[in-house]
Design an enzyme around this catalytic site. Structure first.
Site, PDB file in Angstrom:
ATOM      1  CB  CYS A  43      -0.186 -43.830  11.872  1.00 16.51           C
ATOM      2  SG  CYS A  43       0.170 -45.461  11.238  1.00 16.51           S
ATOM      3  CG  ASP A  91      -9.174 -43.300   5.357  1.00 21.77           C
ATOM      4  OD1 ASP A  91      -8.929 -44.344   4.716  1.00 21.77           O
ATOM      5  OD2 ASP A  91      -8.684 -43.060   6.477  1.00 21.77           O
TER       6      ASP A  91
END
EC number: 2.7.10.2
Length: 537
Positions: free
Chosen positions: A281, A390
């Site tokens: 993304c 993450d």
């Protein structure tokens, strides 16, 4: 870092407790005192309370002797001695090809006078053979005639990393290395690949102690003036060890610290994008070439993904995080579109490796070892008071011999995308995120521990998306109500228990990465000693 594409009953409650690490002494082979007297030097009885440090051992910031697992300190410390006058001769441990006009190319064994070592990672040196002057990577050289220059000396390396190296395919019984002792200051460990009918291929460790008069010994009846003489002796006779020392363990050329001297903020024109590896993304990942000489990985970020000023500030911190289980940050292009230049890892992401590469054939011991490597890197991040934010299989990279390194640490905090910062929608990794982080933005090292528990399911289930059949909103609601993923198919319950510890509702009840690393490294001796490989795991 990137977006997530995605479209089981409560386990028994168990209380987390910090169990003591195994007795360090149990890691070493028995004292080989039963063999006949062997030649050596005589000296006074050893004083076990007085282990003097070698000048290049211990916690010295520069680890010039390489090996696959040398851990680099964020603050390199120059070698003692008058190096600025060029009086100390250093020897090359590896070949090196110059990347810039200011570098020196050299071959293993070439000798140098050091002109200036104040820069830390790159030293100005003069080749004694050619007379040429230029910069050399400081972790590629060691003082000539020192222990650091010996091929068998691997410096600051842990027991588990020594075992990983020695058990690589192609190494024979008797392959060995010497390293700093993890448990005794000023002592060393001799690690030898062995074989027996019960355990098959395995590694034995022997502690090498130092005498007050400077000698060395494994057993007090055989003492030696130097480590070199000790190694020579045991290369000729096993003399009580499990096997005679036969071959030096092959080392892996370490990564340089940065691409070259002063190559941190680099011009975009110095990079060539060669092969596109993936797209997310927020950008793309490429194999590329820097300066026409050096293969690298390049992450290109879409304009607007993060503020260049904030990124550059965070990158300054990231480049100081140096550990052999972290992907090193080499350089940046700090103007939009931002480029992040790192080490290229040949096997790609752990997620792709598990789903489409040879990872789908791995058995439990290899998977647990990969998890232990990731925990090792995260334990370092924990010690450095940093947060990943993450952690998942997509952000772990795999190299040769199943080496795993953590990538993209710290970058998630900088993402400006509204859908991502709102912690909802397809771009945010809800399924990997601890509830307190997903709901309230409370990211800590303990939320990383939660994510590690999810990553364990990815490993065992060979890349399967967590919470199969559930969408993000459903996952968040169910987890808040106490739902936790059941034990994956063919996964030992003891490993599922570790996952559930990572998923404790109270972050303070989750284990430390130090504990997780210890648990996984000793998993098949302390927790599952009876393990036998099955059809799947």
């Amino acid at each position: 870092m990137g977006c997530i594409k995605s479209k089981e009953d409560k386990g028994p409650s168990i209380k987390y407790r910090t169990e003591p690490k195994p007795d360090p002494g149990s890691q070493y082979g028995a004292d080989p005192t039963q063999a006949t007297q062997s030649p050596g030097i005589k000296g006074p009885a050893p004083n076990f309370n007085s282990h003097s440090m070698t000048p290049f051992g211990g916690s010295s910031g520069i680890t010039p002797f390489g090996g696959a697992s040398s851990i680099f300190s964020p603050t390199p410390v120059p070698y003692p001695g008058g190096l600025t006058g060029g009086v100390t001769v250093f020897v090359a441990l590896y070949d090196y090809e110059a990347r810039t006009t200011e570098d020196l190319s050299f071959r293993k064994g070439e000798r140098f006078q050091i002109i200036n070592n104040t820069e830390g990672d790159w030293w100005e040196a003069r080749s004694i053979a050619t007379g040429k002057t230029g910069y050399i990577p400081s972790n590629y050289v060691a003082p000539a005639d020192s222990i650091q220059a010996e091929e068998w000396y691997f410096g600051k390396m842990g027991r588990k990393d020594a075992e990983r190296l020695l058990l690589n395919p192609g190494n024979q019984r008797g392959t060995f290395l010497v390293r700093e002792s993890e448990t005794t200051k000023g002592a060393y460990s001799l690690s030898i690949r062995d074989w027996d009918e019960v355990r098959g291929d395995n590694v034995k460790h022997y502690k090498i102690r130092k005498l007050d008069n400077g000698g060395y010994y494994i057993t007090t009846r055989a003492q030696f003036e130097s480590l070199q003489k000790l190694v020579k002796h045991y290369s000729e006779h096993a003399d009580g060890l499990c096997y005679r020392l036969t071959t030096v363990c092959p080392s892996v050329k370490p990564q340089t610290q940065g691409l070259a001297k002063d190559a941190w903020e680099i011009p975009r024109e110095s990079l060539r994008l060669d092969v596109k590896l993936g797209q997310g993304c927020f950008g793309e990942v490429w194999i590329g070439t820097w300066n026409g000489t050096t293969k690298v990985a390049i992450k290109t970020l879409k304009p607007g993904t993060m503020m260049p000023e904030a990124f550059l500030q965070e990158a300054q911190i990231m480049k100081k995080l140096r550990h052999d289980k972290l992907v090193p940050l080499y350089a940046v292009v700090s103007e939009e579109p931002i480029y992040i230049v790192t080490e290229y890892m040949i096997k790609g992401s752990l997620l792709d490796f598990l789903k489409e590469g040879n990872g789908k054939y791995l058995k439990l011991p290899q998977l647990v070892d990969m998890a232990a490597q990731i925990a090792d890197g995260m334990a370092y991040i924990e010690r450095m008071n940093y947060i990943h934010r993450d952690l998942r299989a997509a952000n772990i990279l795999v190299g040769d011999n199943l080496v795993c390194k953590i990538a993209d640490f710290g970058l998630a905090r900088l993402i400006e995308d509204n859908e991502y910062t709102a912690r909802q929608g397809a771009k945010f990794p809800i399924k990997w995120t601890a509830p307190e982080a997903a709901l309230y933005g409370r990211f800590t090292i303990k939320s990383d521990v939660w994510s590690f528990g999810i990553l364990l399911t990815e490993l065992v289930a060979k890349g399967r998306v967590p919470y199969p059949g559930m969408v993000n909103r459903e996952v968040l609601e169910q987890v808040e109500r106490g739902y936790r993923m059941p034990c994956p198919q063919r996964c030992p319950e003891s490993l599922h228990e570790l996952m559930k510890l990572c998923w404790k509702k109270d972050p303070d009840e989750r284990p430390t990465f130090e504990y997780i690393q210890s648990f996984l490294e000793d998993y098949f001796t302390a927790t599952e000693p009876q393990y036998q490989p099955g059809d799947n795991l």
